[in-house]
Structure formats: structure tokens, C-alpha cells
Design a protein around this motif. Structure first.
Motif, PDB file in Angstrom:
ATOM      1  N   UNK A   9       0.765  -1.146  -0.042  1.00 31.61           N
ATOM      2  CA  UNK A   9       0.120  -0.034   0.098  1.00 31.61           C
ATOM      3  C   UNK A   9       0.996   1.154  -0.044  1.00 31.61           C
ATOM      4  N   UNK A  10      -0.004   2.352   0.182  1.00 35.81           N
ATOM      5  CA  UNK A  10       0.718   3.716   0.048  1.00 35.81           C
ATOM      6  C   UNK A  10       0.535   4.635   0.924  1.00 35.81           C
ATOM      7  N   UNK A  11       1.314   5.356   1.545  1.00 31.85           N
ATOM      8  CA  UNK A  11       0.957   6.551   2.427  1.00 31.85           C
ATOM      9  C   UNK A  11       1.539   7.602   1.786  1.00 31.85           C
ATOM     10  N   UNK A  12       1.816   7.767   0.593  1.00 30.76           N
ATOM     11  CA  UNK A  12       2.279   8.801  -0.200  1.00 30.76           C
ATOM     12  C   UNK A  12       1.774  10.119  -0.055  1.00 30.76           C
ATOM     13  N   UNK A  13       2.228  10.995   0.405  1.00 35.03           N
ATOM     14  CA  UNK A  13       2.055  12.339   0.647  1.00 35.03           C
ATOM     15  C   UNK A  13       0.908  12.595   1.792  1.00 35.03           C
ATOM     16  N   UNK A  14       1.015  11.552   2.672  1.00 36.33           N
ATOM     17  CA  UNK A  14       0.033  11.679   3.722  1.00 36.33           C
ATOM     18  C   UNK A  14       0.686  12.378   4.814  1.00 36.33           C
ATOM     19  N   UNK A  15      -0.114  13.253   5.402  1.00 39.55           N
ATOM     20  CA  UNK A  15       0.062  14.125   6.901  1.00 39.55           C
ATOM     21  C   UNK A  15      -0.123  13.250   7.956  1.00 39.55           C
ATOM     22  N   UNK A  16       1.092  12.602   8.505  1.00 38.01           N
ATOM     23  CA  UNK A  16       0.832  12.057   9.906  1.00 38.01           C
ATOM     24  C   UNK A  16       1.668  12.466  10.998  1.00 38.01           C
ATOM     25  N   UNK A  17       1.728  14.140  11.023  1.00 39.61           N
ATOM     26  CA  UNK A  17       2.251  14.594  12.025  1.00 39.61           C
ATOM     27  C   UNK A  17       1.725  14.122  13.283  1.00 39.61           C
ATOM     28  N   UNK A  18       2.456  14.004  14.293  1.00 38.98           N
ATOM     29  CA  UNK A  18       2.195  13.931  15.783  1.00 38.98           C
ATOM     30  C   UNK A  18       1.426  12.688  16.000  1.00 38.98           C
ATOM     31  N   UNK A  19       1.408  11.685  15.057  1.00 37.17           N
ATOM     32  CA  UNK A  19       0.734  10.415  15.147  1.00 37.17           C
ATOM     33  C   UNK A  19       1.679   9.565  16.335  1.00 37.17           C
ATOM     34  N   UNK A  20       0.568   8.639  16.851  1.00 34.65           N
ATOM     35  CA  UNK A  20       1.460   7.702  17.926  1.00 34.65           C
ATOM     36  C   UNK A  20       1.303   6.163  17.243  1.00 34.65           C
ATOM     37  N   UNK A  21       2.347   5.568  16.661  1.00 32.98           N
ATOM     38  CA  UNK A  21       2.393   4.149  16.405  1.00 32.98           C
ATOM     39  C   UNK A  21       3.428   3.527  16.884  1.00 32.98           C
ATOM     40  N   UNK A  23       5.480   0.470  18.167  1.00 30.61           N
ATOM     41  CA  UNK A  23       5.845  -0.651  17.715  1.00 30.61           C
ATOM     42  C   UNK A  23       5.216  -1.097  16.446  1.00 30.61           C
ATOM     43  N   UNK A  24       4.825  -0.037  15.430  1.00 31.91           N
ATOM     44  CA  UNK A  24       4.169  -0.489  14.135  1.00 31.91           C
ATOM     45  C   UNK A  24       5.113  -1.143  13.437  1.00 31.91           C
ATOM     46  N   UNK A  25       4.691  -1.995  12.475  1.00 34.05           N
ATOM     47  CA  UNK A  25       5.329  -2.708  11.457  1.00 34.05           C
ATOM     48  C   UNK A  25       4.958  -2.194  10.101  1.00 34.05           C
ATOM     49  N   UNK A  26       6.044  -1.708   9.273  1.00 30.91           N
ATOM     50  CA  UNK A  26       5.861  -1.389   7.928  1.00 30.91           C
ATOM     51  C   UNK A  26       6.556  -2.219   6.976  1.00 30.91           C
ATOM     52  N   UNK A  27       5.978  -2.945   6.090  1.00 27.16           N
ATOM     53  CA  UNK A  27       6.520  -3.856   5.069  1.00 27.16           C
ATOM     54  C   UNK A  27       6.050  -3.351   3.654  1.00 27.16           C
ATOM     55  N   UNK A  28       6.942  -3.123   3.102  1.00 33.14           N
ATOM     56  CA  UNK A  28       6.912  -2.939   1.494  1.00 33.14           C
ATOM     57  C   UNK A  28       5.873  -1.482   1.233  1.00 33.14           C
ATOM     58  N   UNK A  29       5.619  -0.591   2.399  1.00 34.65           N
ATOM     59  CA  UNK A  29       5.055   0.462   2.041  1.00 34.65           C
ATOM     60  C   UNK A  29       5.648   1.648   1.350  1.00 34.65           C
ATOM     61  N   UNK A  30       4.731   2.273   0.569  1.00 34.71           N
ATOM     62  CA  UNK A  30       5.443   3.501  -0.103  1.00 34.71           C
ATOM     63  C   UNK A  30       5.123   4.734   0.556  1.00 34.71           C
ATOM     64  N   UNK A  31       6.198   5.508   0.820  1.00 34.79           N
ATOM     65  CA  UNK A  31       5.858   6.629   1.938  1.00 34.79           C
ATOM     66  C   UNK A  31       6.069   8.154   1.068  1.00 34.79           C
ATOM     67  N   UNK A  32       6.367   7.963  -0.453  1.00 37.48           N
ATOM     68  CA  UNK A  32       6.985   9.128  -0.970  1.00 37.48           C
ATOM     69  C   UNK A  32       6.413  10.462  -0.243  1.00 37.48           C
ATOM     70  N   UNK A  33       7.282  11.451   0.149  1.00 38.86           N
ATOM     71  CA  UNK A  33       6.770  12.769   0.560  1.00 38.86           C
ATOM     72  C   UNK A  33       5.812  12.778   1.811  1.00 38.86           C
ATOM     73  N   UNK A  34       5.566  11.615   2.482  1.00 43.10           N
ATOM     74  CA  UNK A  34       4.883  11.660   3.778  1.00 43.10           C
ATOM     75  C   UNK A  34       5.628  12.358   4.843  1.00 43.10           C
ATOM     76  N   UNK A  35       4.737  12.855   5.723  1.00 44.96           N
ATOM     77  CA  UNK A  35       5.118  13.723   6.904  1.00 44.96           C
ATOM     78  C   UNK A  35       4.743  12.930   8.177  1.00 44.96           C
ATOM     79  N   UNK A  36       5.624  12.609   8.922  1.00 44.30           N
ATOM     80  CA  UNK A  36       5.575  12.174  10.113  1.00 44.30           C
ATOM     81  C   UNK A  36       6.193  12.999  11.336  1.00 44.30           C
TER      82      UNK A  36
END
Length: 139
Positions: A9-21, A23-36
């Protein structure tokens, strides 16, 4: 409650500022331009993630694991990466940190044994990439 699990899946260009995750596991995820920015991503695992141009500025990422993938041109400035690991994936693929910005990041006990960097990668003052296990990317 189990930790969040993101596969593909994709989190491309998502705004996730301030999120609490935690112990999360990200496998093969596309995060181009995402903000954490300022996110709490402690002990997260990033396996074969493509995050070119993403921002983890001021994120809490202590104990995080990065296995393979690409974090080219990613902003890690002011992030807390204490005890984080940048390692090869299970197929021997290194993680690409070309052009990443680590200025003012906390890198205490951070392991870079599976990471590549470029002359454009920015590090805190007095940080020696080769001494920390990084390898200069061949062009």
C-alpha cells in the motif's frame, strides 16, 4: 491490543504529523513525501519501505529498525534515533540514505551497519559516517 501492521500500500504524501504508532510494522509500504513530523514511532520496524522525500523531523524513533529500502532525501533532522538500527534486509539489500538530513538528530547507540550514504547526506557536527558503519554509495 496488537501493534499496527502495514503491508504494501501507499502512504504517499500523507500528513501523519504527531501520530502515535509505537511498535508499528511497515512492510513494503510506499511513503514518498509523507510527513511524520513530531510523530512517536518508537520501536517501529520499516522493512523494504520506500520513503523518498518523507519527513521524520523531530520524530521519536528510539529503538526503530530500518531493514533495506530507500530513505533518500528524507528529513530526520532533530529526530531521536537513539538505539535505532539501519540494517541490511533478509536478501542482503542495504538501506539507501543518500541525501538524508540527520542534522541535530540524536544518534546515540544508533547502528548503521547496513546503510549507504552520499556526499549530500547531512550529519550532526563531528559525526563520522564510516566510523558509525555507513558506506559511501558508489555512483
Amino acid at each position: 491490543m496488537s501493534a499496527p501492521y502495514f503491508q504494501g500500500g501507499s502512504l504517499e504524501n500523507c500528513d501523519l504529523d504527531g501520530v502515535k504508532l509505537l511498535d508499528a510494522y511497515f512492510e513494503g509500504v510506499t511513503m514518498f513525501g509523507a510527513s511524520f513530523e513530531s510523530a512517536d514511532l518508537g520501536k517501529c520496524e520499516f522493512y523494504l519501505v520506500l520513503a523518498m522525500g518523507a519527513s521524520f523531523k523531530s520524530a521519536l524513533m528510539s529503538g526503530a529498525k530500518f531493514l533495506g529500502g530507500s530513505f533518500e532525501d528524507v528529513n530526520f533532522s532533530y529526530a531521536d534515533l537513539t538505539g535505532a538500527s539501519f540494517l541490511v534486509d533478509n536478501m542482503g539489500g542495504e538501506i539507501d540514505l543518500s541525501g538524508a538530513d540527520f542534522t541535530h538528530a540524536k544518534l546515540n547507540n544508533t547502528i548503521f551497519s547496513g546503510a549507504l550514504y552520499s556526499p549530500q547526506t547531512k550529519f550532526p557536527d563531528d559525526f563520522l559516517p564510516e566510523s558509525a558503519g555507513l558506506r559511501l554509495k558508489e555512483i
